[in-house]
Design an enzyme around this catalytic site. Structure first.
Site, PDB file in Angstrom:
ATOM      1  N   CYS A 100     -79.989  25.607  18.437  1.00  0.00           N
ATOM      2  CA  CYS A 100     -79.751  24.449  17.910  1.00  0.00           C
ATOM      3  C   CYS A 100     -80.569  23.467  18.478  1.00  0.00           C
ATOM      4  O   CYS A 100     -81.788  23.452  18.068  1.00  0.00           O
ATOM      5  CB  CYS A 100     -78.216  24.287  18.296  1.00  0.00           C
ATOM      6  SG  CYS A 100     -77.591  23.107  16.539  1.00  0.00           S
ATOM      7  N   HIS A 135     -74.733  28.672  17.400  1.00  0.00           N
ATOM      8  CA  HIS A 135     -74.483  28.560  18.757  1.00  0.00           C
ATOM      9  C   HIS A 135     -74.002  29.827  19.418  1.00  0.00           C
ATOM     10  O   HIS A 135     -72.815  29.882  19.568  1.00  0.00           O
ATOM     11  CB  HIS A 135     -73.456  27.365  19.039  1.00  0.00           C
ATOM     12  CG  HIS A 135     -74.154  25.999  19.045  1.00  0.00           C
ATOM     13  ND1 HIS A 135     -74.753  25.382  19.996  1.00  0.00           N
ATOM     14  CD2 HIS A 135     -74.179  25.233  17.958  1.00  0.00           C
ATOM     15  CE1 HIS A 135     -74.816  24.164  19.549  1.00  0.00           C
ATOM     16  NE2 HIS A 135     -74.570  23.999  18.311  1.00  0.00           N
ATOM     17  N   GLU A 158     -73.645  30.802  22.228  1.00  0.00           N
ATOM     18  CA  GLU A 158     -72.914  30.618  23.570  1.00  0.00           C
ATOM     19  C   GLU A 158     -71.423  30.284  23.326  1.00  0.00           C
ATOM     20  O   GLU A 158     -70.695  30.112  24.038  1.00  0.00           O
ATOM     21  CB  GLU A 158     -73.544  29.562  24.207  1.00  0.00           C
ATOM     22  CG  GLU A 158     -73.584  27.872  23.845  1.00  0.00           C
ATOM     23  CD  GLU A 158     -74.622  27.779  22.677  1.00  0.00           C
ATOM     24  OE1 GLU A 158     -75.121  28.817  21.958  1.00  0.00           O
ATOM     25  OE2 GLU A 158     -74.844  26.585  22.416  1.00  0.00           O
TER      26      GLU A 158
HETATM   27  N1  GLN Z   1     -78.902  17.934  15.011  1.00  0.00           N
HETATM   28  C1  GLN Z   1     -78.711  17.916  16.380  1.00  0.00           C
HETATM   29  C2  GLN Z   1     -80.123  17.466  16.796  1.00  0.00           C
HETATM   30  O1  GLN Z   1     -80.700  17.225  16.295  1.00  0.00           O
HETATM   31  C3  GLN Z   1     -78.469  19.447  17.011  1.00  0.00           C
HETATM   32  C4  GLN Z   1     -77.026  19.990  16.984  1.00  0.00           C
HETATM   33  C5  GLN Z   1     -76.518  20.861  18.004  1.00  0.00           C
HETATM   34  O2  GLN Z   1     -77.397  21.291  18.940  1.00  0.00           O
HETATM   35  N2  GLN Z   1     -75.366  21.296  17.756  1.00  0.00           N
HETATM   36  O3  GLN Z   1     -80.302  17.633  18.154  1.00  0.00           O
END
Ligand code: GLN
Length: 190
Positions: free
Chosen positions: A78, A169, A171
């Site tokens: 992410c 994610h 994790e």
């Molecule tokens: N959209 C988030 C960002 O720009 C990332 C979201 C996440 O890691 N759950 O960092």
């Protein structure tokens, strides 16, 4: 094998728990010196703008690029995926350029697309649970990038050499399929 987890911000403890379930003790990394002896590094989810700011302040941006240059394996989830991208759009921001992918951050409008999906992947373990939290979208992948899983027609898990990127994610799921794949990739290079 020493596996580091970037611990400047975000859900790094969830990654440490996932590694523990695989019998591996992760090393929390907050300073460049803590990358010494580390062969694989996880970049967690969280807030990529804040993470990038810390990386620059601590000199970790340069240290992580050098780590990749000496063959270290990387796994970004992410926000971590955003940091590894070649280019980040909407809004644009600096990234480490360690994976040949283009990421769109606010692809779902206002970063509210959060849901759990099931999907198939190339990891050969049947269905994979994918937890999306304000997920970025991989808008483009370069030639050397393998797509390992797609969801709703978009790449969500990709690999380039020893760099693994997930827009979801792993994790936060009980299963350890993706982390186990990353450890194997870090050990064997494939
Ligand atoms: N959209 C988030 C960002 O720009 C990332 C979201 C996440 O890691 N759950 O960092």
């Amino acid at each position: 094998m020493r596996v580091g987890i970037l611990a400047v911000q975000g859900d790094y403890e969830a990654h440490a728990d996932a590694l523990t379930r695989l019998g591996v003790e992760g090393v929390l990394v907050r300073k460049p010196a803590e990358l010494e002896g580390v062969e694989a590094l996880i970049l967690p989810g969280g807030e990529s703008t804040t993470q990038m700011k810390f990386l620059r302040e601590e000199g970790l941006d340069k240290a992580i690029r050098e780590f990749a240059g000496r063959g270290g394996a990387l796994f970004g989830t992410c926000a971590g995926a955003i940091l590894l991208a070649r280019e980040v759009r909407n809004p644009a921001q600096e990234s480490l350029n360690l994976a040949d992918i283009v990421i769109t951050r606010n692809a779902y409008g206002r970063q509210v697309a959060s849901e759990i999906r099931q999907g198939t992947s190339q990891l050969g373990q049947g269905q994979l649970e994918m937890v999306f939290i304000r997920a970025p979208v991989i808008a483009d992948v370069g030639k050397g990038v393998d797509v390992l899983a797609e969801s709703e027609g978009r790449a969500v898990l990709v690999r380039q050499g020893k760099v693994l990127v997930a827009t979801f994610h792993p994790e936060l799921s009980a299963e350890t399929t993706v982390h186990a794949f990353f450890l194997k990739l870090a050990r064997n290079g494939h």
